[in-house]
Design a protein around this motif. Structure first.
Motif, PDB file in Angstrom:
ATOM      1  N   THR A  53     -45.754  26.933 -64.463  1.00  0.00           N
ATOM      2  CA  THR A  53     -45.765  27.217 -65.905  1.00  0.00           C
ATOM      3  C   THR A  53     -45.406  25.965 -66.694  1.00  0.00           C
ATOM      4  OG1 THR A  53     -44.930  29.391 -65.314  1.00  0.00           O
ATOM      5  CG2 THR A  53     -44.899  28.834 -67.654  1.00  0.00           C
ATOM      6  N   LEU A  54     -44.382  25.236 -66.200  1.00  0.00           N
ATOM      7  CA  LEU A  54     -43.928  24.033 -66.905  1.00  0.00           C
ATOM      8  C   LEU A  54     -45.052  23.005 -67.004  1.00  0.00           C
ATOM      9  CD1 LEU A  54     -41.696  22.127 -68.039  1.00  0.00           C
ATOM     10  CD2 LEU A  54     -41.387  21.345 -65.693  1.00  0.00           C
ATOM     11  N   TYR A  55     -45.731  22.747 -65.875  1.00  0.00           N
ATOM     12  CA  TYR A  55     -46.752  21.685 -65.918  1.00  0.00           C
ATOM     13  C   TYR A  55     -48.013  22.119 -66.676  1.00  0.00           C
ATOM     14  CZ  TYR A  55     -43.846  18.591 -63.337  1.00  0.00           C
ATOM     15  OH  TYR A  55     -42.803  17.754 -62.998  1.00  0.00           O
ATOM     16  N   THR A  56     -48.316  23.430 -66.645  1.00  0.00           N
ATOM     17  CA  THR A  56     -49.433  23.914 -67.476  1.00  0.00           C
ATOM     18  C   THR A  56     -49.090  23.686 -68.947  1.00  0.00           C
ATOM     19  OG1 THR A  56     -49.914  25.593 -65.832  1.00  0.00           O
ATOM     20  CG2 THR A  56     -50.892  25.922 -67.987  1.00  0.00           C
ATOM     21  N   LEU A  58     -46.883  21.499 -70.158  1.00  0.00           N
ATOM     22  CA  LEU A  58     -46.831  20.056 -70.454  1.00  0.00           C
ATOM     23  C   LEU A  58     -48.241  19.475 -70.633  1.00  0.00           C
ATOM     24  CD1 LEU A  58     -43.986  18.717 -68.122  1.00  0.00           C
ATOM     25  CD2 LEU A  58     -43.979  18.806 -70.613  1.00  0.00           C
ATOM     26  N   ASP A  59     -49.186  19.927 -69.783  1.00  0.00           N
ATOM     27  CA  ASP A  59     -50.581  19.448 -69.924  1.00  0.00           C
ATOM     28  C   ASP A  59     -51.131  19.788 -71.297  1.00  0.00           C
ATOM     29  OD1 ASP A  59     -50.707  18.413 -67.408  1.00  0.00           O
ATOM     30  OD2 ASP A  59     -51.582  20.190 -66.494  1.00  0.00           O
TER      31      ASP A  59
END
Lengths: 126, 312
Positions: A53-56, A58-59
Motif C-alpha cells: 500500500t505504501l509503495y503504491t 508513493l508511486d
C-alpha cells in the motif's frame, strides 16, 4: 509558495492512508519503514500501512508531484530511498486538513445548537 | 538468505519485471523491517497489499500506450496463437495418421506431396519471426514461402477435385488429412494481417509466451496423447478462463482469445471448436464473441493512455 502554478488541490477527498503518508513527511524526509511507523504513531495506531500500500501510494504521489525522492543510500546491501513533501504536497495536505476541519465543524456546531441532550442520546429500538 | 526473505522475494514477483528492477530491493528492505523476524512468511495483509499493488502496477504498464496500440498487440497475439495452433494441429495430425488411408480422399501428385508438411512448418517460422523480429520486411520474407506452400496444394487439389472441399494431400505417397479451401483462405488472411501488424505496438512481452505455449501444446496432446481430447479442451478453456478473469488487470488477453476463437470458427472449426461443436454453440458463438469483444475493448479504453482529442 505556489505562485504562477495552477492550484493542484485535490477535488476529491484523500484516502486515509494517503493523508497519513503525506502527514508523516511534514517534519522532514523519511524512508519507507519510517513512514509506516510515523503514520501509525500519528494515527494512534489506527493506520497501519502495508508495504504494498505504501509503495503504491508513493508511486501515485510522486507522479502527482506531491512527494519527491530526496536521497538514496545503501543499508545492509539494499537501497534505501528517502522521500520528502513537495510544496504542492504540503498545500494539498493543508487543503485536505481544512476540508476535514470544516466538515467536522458542521457537525459540532449543529450538535452544540441542538443542546447537550441530543448528542449521544440513546435511541430506543423500534 | 532467510526463509522470510525468500518468501518475500517470491511475493514480489507479482510486480512486473521493470518495476522489480527499480523497486524490489527497496520494498524488500521495508517489508523485512516491518515483519517480525521469527515469521517465515510476510503477514497476510502485507501479502494482500503486495498482490493488489503488483496487479495495479501491471495494469499501469498498458497506460503508456494508446488504445489503438494495445488493440493491435492483442489482435497480433490472437492471430499468432491461431496460426501456431493450426500449424501444430496439422503437424500432429500428419504424424498421428502417417500410413493411414482414409476413404474418399484424393491423392495429390507426388510432385507436391511434400507441401502438407512444409505449409505448417513455414507457418510456425512466420509466427516466430513475427514475434521476435521488429522488422516487417523480415516477416514478409518468411510469409511468402509459407503462403506459397498453402497455395500449391490448394491449386493442385482443386484441379483434381473441383466439387466440395478441396481435400487431398499426400505424405510420402500416402493421402492424409490436409487443409480445406476455407481454412486455407482464413490461414492466408490471418497471415496477411500478422505481417501487417508485425513490428507495431509494444514489444512482445515474455508473459504472453506461457498461455501461448499452453495453447500450442494442446493440439499436440490431442493427436499424440491418445484420447485426451478432454485434457486439450480443459487446457484451452483454462487459458480462456484466466484471460477473462485477467480483464480486471489487462483486457488484451480476452481480445486475443476472441480473435483466436473467431479465426478458428471461420476456418471451419477444424481444431478447437470440434470439441464443443453443436448447433447451440454456433448460435450463441457470434453474439457471445461480439459481446466479449465489446466488453474487452471498453475495459481496455480505461487501461490505455488517453490520447488528446483535436477540437474542430
Amino acid at each position: 509558495m505556489n505562485a504562477g502554478r495552477p492550484d493542484r488541490r485535490p477535488v476529491t477527498p484523500m484516502r486515509e492512508p494517503t493523508y497519513f503518508v503525506l502527514a508523516s513527511l511534514l517534519d522532514g524526509p523519511l524512508h519507507g519503514y519510517a513512514i509506516i511507523k510515523r503514520a501509525e504513531q500519528m494515527s494512534g495506531g489506527r493506520v497501519r500501512l502495508a508495504t504494498g500500500t505504501l509503495y503504491t501510494a508513493l508511486d501515485r504521489l510522486t507522479s502527482e508531484g506531491y512527494v519527491r525522492l530526496v536521497s538514496e543510500e545503501i543499508v545492509a546491501g539494499r537501497i534505501r530511498r528517502s522521500y520528502g513533501l513537495t510544496d504542492d504536497g504540503a498545500a494539498a495536505l493543508r487543503a485536505e486538513a481544512q476540508r476535514m476541519a470544516e466538515a467536522a465543524r458542521l457537525v459540532t456546531r449543529s450538535a452544540r445548537a441542538a443542546g447537550p441532550g441530543r448528542v449521544g442520546r440513546k435511541v430506543r429500538p423500534a | 538468505m532467510t526463509r522470510l526473505e525468500r518468501h518475500s522475494r517470491l511475493l514480489l514477483h507479482v510486480y512486473p519485471k521493470q518495476y522489480r528492477a527499480e523497486r524490489a530491493e527497496e520494498m524488500l528492505g521495508t517489508l523485512l523491517e516491518a515483519t517480525p523476524e521469527e515469521r517465515n512468511w510476510p503477514r497476510a495483509r502485507d501479502a494482500r497489499a503486495l498482490l493488489a499493488g503488483g496487479l495495479r502496477a501491471r495494469a499501469a504498464l498498458n497506460r503508456r500506450l494508446p488504445l489503438r496500440a494495445n488493440v493491435r498487440t492483442a489482435v497480433f497475439v490472437g492471430l499468432a496463437a491461431f496460426l501456431g495452433f493450426s500449424a501444430v494441429a496439422r503437424l500432429s495430425n500428419l504424424y498421428a495418421n502417417a500410413g493411414v488411408i482414409p476413404g474418399g480422399w484424393t491423392r495429390l501428385p507426388s510432385s507436391v506431396g511434400w507441401t502438407p508438411i512444409l505449409g505448417p512448418l513455414l507457418t510456425l517460422v512466420v509466427v516466430l519471426v513475427a514475434w521476435f523480429s521488429r522488422r516487417r520486411i523480415a516477416v514478409l520474407a518468411a510469409a511468402l514461402p509459407a503462403a506459397a506452400a498453402f497455395l500449391i496444394p490448394l491449386t493442385a487439389s482443386c484441379s483434381v477435385r473441383l466439387a466440395g472441399h478441396c481435400y487431398g494431400y499426400a505424405q510420402f505417397g500416402q493421402p492424409v488429412r490436409g487443409i480445406g479451401f476455407y481454412e486455407s483462405v482464413i490461414q492466408l488472411s490471418c497471415m496477411t494481417c500478422l505481417v501487417t501488424l508485425a513490428g507495431s505496438g509494444e514489444p512482445r512481452r515474455s508473459g504472453w509466451l506461457v498461455p501461448l505455449g499452453l495453447v500450442l501444446l494442446s493440439p499436440a496432446l490431442l493427436e499424440l496423447g491418445g484420447g485426451v481430447a478432454e485434457v486439450t479442451a480443459v487446457l484451452v478453456l483454462a487459458v480462456a478462463a484466466v484471460s477473462i478473469a485477467w480483464i480486471v488487470v489487462d483486457a488484451r488477453p480476452m481480445i486475443a482469445v476472441c480473435v483466436f476463437v473467431l479465426a478458428d470458427w471461420l476456418g471451419g472449426g477444424g481444431n478447437l471448436l470440434t470439441l464443443i461443436s453443436s448447433p447451440a454453440v454456433t448460435v450463441v458463438l457470434l453474439p457471445g464473441l461480439g459481446a466479449a469483444l465489446a466488453l474487452a475493448i471498453w475495459r481496455l479504453r480505461y487501461q490505455s493512455a488517453r490520447t488528446p482529442r483535436l477540437r474542430a
